[in-house]
Design a protein around this motif. Sequence first.
Motif, short mmCIF file in Angstrom:
data_model
loop_
_atom_site.label_atom_id
_atom_site.label_comp_id
_atom_site.label_asym_id
_atom_site.label_seq_id
_atom_site.Cartn_x
_atom_site.Cartn_y
_atom_site.Cartn_z
N ALA A 16 1.08 -1.22 -0.01
CA ALA A 16 -0.04 0.06 -0.11
C ALA A 16 0.87 1.19 -0.01
O ALA A 16 2.07 1.14 0.54
CB ALA A 16 -1.00 0.15 1.27
N TRP A 17 0.27 2.29 -0.66
CA TRP A 17 1.11 3.56 -0.59
C TRP A 17 0.09 4.50 0.05
O TRP A 17 -1.02 4.51 -0.19
CB TRP A 17 1.40 3.82 -2.13
CG TRP A 17 2.36 3.28 -2.75
CD1 TRP A 17 3.92 3.70 -2.64
CD2 TRP A 17 2.57 2.05 -3.54
NE1 TRP A 17 4.57 2.70 -3.27
CE2 TRP A 17 3.79 1.91 -3.92
CE3 TRP A 17 1.23 1.33 -3.90
CZ2 TRP A 17 3.95 0.44 -4.71
CZ3 TRP A 17 1.67 0.21 -4.90
CH2 TRP A 17 2.91 -0.22 -5.23
N TYR A 18 0.70 5.44 0.84
CA TYR A 18 -0.15 6.33 1.83
C TYR A 18 0.37 7.75 1.15
O TYR A 18 1.45 8.04 1.58
CB TYR A 18 0.33 6.06 3.39
CG TYR A 18 -0.16 4.78 3.82
CD1 TYR A 18 -1.28 4.45 4.26
CD2 TYR A 18 0.93 3.94 3.88
CE1 TYR A 18 -1.54 3.19 4.69
CE2 TYR A 18 0.37 2.50 4.03
CZ TYR A 18 -0.71 2.12 4.62
OH TYR A 18 -1.16 0.89 5.08
N ILE A 19 -0.65 8.40 0.56
CA ILE A 19 -0.27 9.63 -0.08
C ILE A 19 -1.04 10.97 0.28
O ILE A 19 -1.05 11.55 -0.52
CB ILE A 19 -0.29 9.34 -1.86
CG1 ILE A 19 -1.65 8.88 -2.04
CG2 ILE A 19 0.63 8.11 -2.28
CD1 ILE A 19 -2.01 9.07 -3.78
N GLY A 20 -1.87 10.52 1.25
CA GLY A 20 -2.70 11.81 1.94
C GLY A 20 -2.17 12.58 2.92
O GLY A 20 -0.95 12.54 3.31
N PRO A 21 -2.87 13.46 3.24
CA PRO A 21 -4.31 13.96 2.83
C PRO A 21 -4.50 14.50 1.61
O PRO A 21 -3.74 15.75 1.24
CB PRO A 21 -4.85 14.70 4.02
CG PRO A 21 -3.79 14.74 5.15
CD PRO A 21 -2.56 14.37 4.24
N LEU A 22 -5.12 13.76 0.81
CA LEU A 22 -5.13 14.37 -0.69
C LEU A 22 -5.82 15.67 -0.67
O LEU A 22 -5.58 16.51 -1.77
CB LEU A 22 -6.17 13.29 -1.60
CG LEU A 22 -5.43 12.07 -1.98
CD1 LEU A 22 -6.43 11.12 -2.44
CD2 LEU A 22 -4.27 12.29 -2.73
N SER A 23 -6.82 16.10 0.21
CA SER A 23 -7.33 17.31 0.26
C SER A 23 -6.48 18.61 0.29
O SER A 23 -6.64 19.75 -0.22
CB SER A 23 -8.51 17.55 1.36
OG SER A 23 -7.78 17.26 2.59
N LEU A 24 -5.21 18.23 0.88
CA LEU A 24 -4.07 19.05 0.95
C LEU A 24 -3.47 19.25 -0.36
O LEU A 24 -2.46 20.32 -0.41
CB LEU A 24 -3.28 18.72 2.01
CG LEU A 24 -3.96 18.91 3.42
CD1 LEU A 24 -2.78 18.60 4.66
CD2 LEU A 24 -4.18 20.32 3.96
N CYS A 25 -3.75 18.49 -1.33
CA CYS A 25 -2.83 18.62 -2.52
C CYS A 25 -3.85 19.74 -3.40
O CYS A 25 -3.26 20.04 -4.58
CB CYS A 25 -2.96 17.48 -3.27
SG CYS A 25 -2.21 16.05 -2.40
N ASN A 26 -4.77 20.23 -2.76
CA ASN A 26 -5.83 21.20 -3.66
C ASN A 26 -5.77 22.47 -2.67
O ASN A 26 -6.26 22.52 -1.81
CB ASN A 26 -7.00 20.54 -3.82
CG ASN A 26 -8.02 21.27 -4.79
OD1 ASN A 26 -7.72 22.55 -4.81
ND2 ASN A 26 -8.90 20.50 -5.38
N GLN A 27 -5.18 23.39 -3.40
CA GLN A 27 -4.91 24.71 -2.87
C GLN A 27 -6.26 25.59 -2.89
O GLN A 27 -6.78 26.46 -2.27
CB GLN A 27 -4.01 25.45 -3.43
CG GLN A 27 -2.51 24.89 -3.02
CD GLN A 27 -2.09 24.52 -1.63
OE1 GLN A 27 -2.35 25.51 -0.73
NE2 GLN A 27 -1.97 23.38 -1.29
#
Length: 481
Positions: free
Chosen positions: A243-254
């Motif tokens: 598994a790859w843990y790449i979050g929080p994805l919401s913080l990738c969106n400014q």
Amino acid sequence: MDGELHIMLFPFPGQGHLIPMSDMARAFNGRGVRTTIVTTPLNVATIRGTIGKETETDIEILTVKFPSAEAGLPEGCENTESIPSPDLVLTFLKAIRMLEAPLEHLLLQHRPHCLIASAFFPWASHSATKLKIPRLVFHGTGVFALCASECVRLYQPHKNVSSDTDPFIIPHLPGDIQMTRLLLPDYAKTDGDGETGLTRVLQEIKESELASYGMIVNSFYELEQVYADYYDKQLLQVQGRRAWYIGPLSLCNQDKGKRGKQASVDQGDILKWLDSKKANSVVYVCFGSIANFSETQLREIARGLEDSGQQFIWVVRRSDKDDKGWLPEGFETRTTSEGRGVIIWGWAPQVLILDHQAVGAFVTHCGWNSTLEAVSAGVPMLTWPVSAEQFYNEKFVTDILQIGVPVGVKKWNRIVGDNITSNALQKALHRIMIGEEAEPMRNRAHKLAQMATTALQHNGSSYCHFTHLIQHLRSIASLQN
């Protein structure tokens, strides 16, 4: 070259998958990866609203017709929000299965190097394997809930208690997590001759995971470290996956105010109202895009908010906002008209609101997106789970992270929330806003928010997981070429 890698994303048509996978598309695009999203026509607006205008020319959106009529659904029923009755959930999943051939056509036509598909497309693993394309699974939940549900599935602890209300410990799961049968999803308690359609779908999902290349998790390692290690070592590596843990994805969106659907309130107006409030003085109340409450329960929520004396923003999901007969008489005059509260009828810019310093608590259904957004914003939660894996998320927030207070829901429901009195809500709001636990919880929440931000920074855990994932996929792509 960076642009040589091509990723295709196929989100399940529900807000809990459409939004984070659109955020994921932005993240891939930001790393120079060619990114395509496949969806149905009526879900394009949600995706465009999330990926934003600055990247919409870089991220390709392909559409496939949703077979509403062919499956027996009303025309225009293309996402979970638009399902008119709980009785049609299995019909909706039947329509989902009909998307297999259109997806295979697009895979054959565009030949991406990797397919990232939501877990609720179990047949996607077969389609991808047939075309020699690796498939990654996206669940849309945290790893704690994945571990808890898998331990319940494997060890069936609910069968060893004599009643629905007797507590039991989930075996082999770190943390001594206590549940009752009433808190488990109905499909988790059904097997053998009593198997339901949804149970079969979940079994297919489990089988498709075994055939996949691995998992992508919208979380960060430090948040769920014990459970990430358990998941990787006990549940994945024995099957040769990771598994790859790449979050929080919401913080990738400014662009915090534009994610998802068009907001039902002016962004400037809500920020102006929040700016006029003291730090940690406002309660934000929102139960996601699916959970529903009876008018009686909504009335109890209104009374609880008013009696608590707290300032609030309350998001109400009702199609007819002119039908306010369920509100206590004079409620709007006494609260909203006097500046104590705001009611948003429909869709709210949730991340924008949670990130404001005036917000001191979040009354939430414990959907994973909402939970992770609150963690990322450093906001304690008053937990009110309804369905899906939300009762597991509640345990994670209240027992493991210790940044939440349960409102007292005792029973899992498919869609309609449990009955909670205004008095119970008032007492819980007092605990989380001004009780002796409030400040320690707030401090813990703020530390987690800092950790979330660090995870996505250069050389942070999520940044490194994402880098490793892209490198892995590039190595596979080079072999494909």
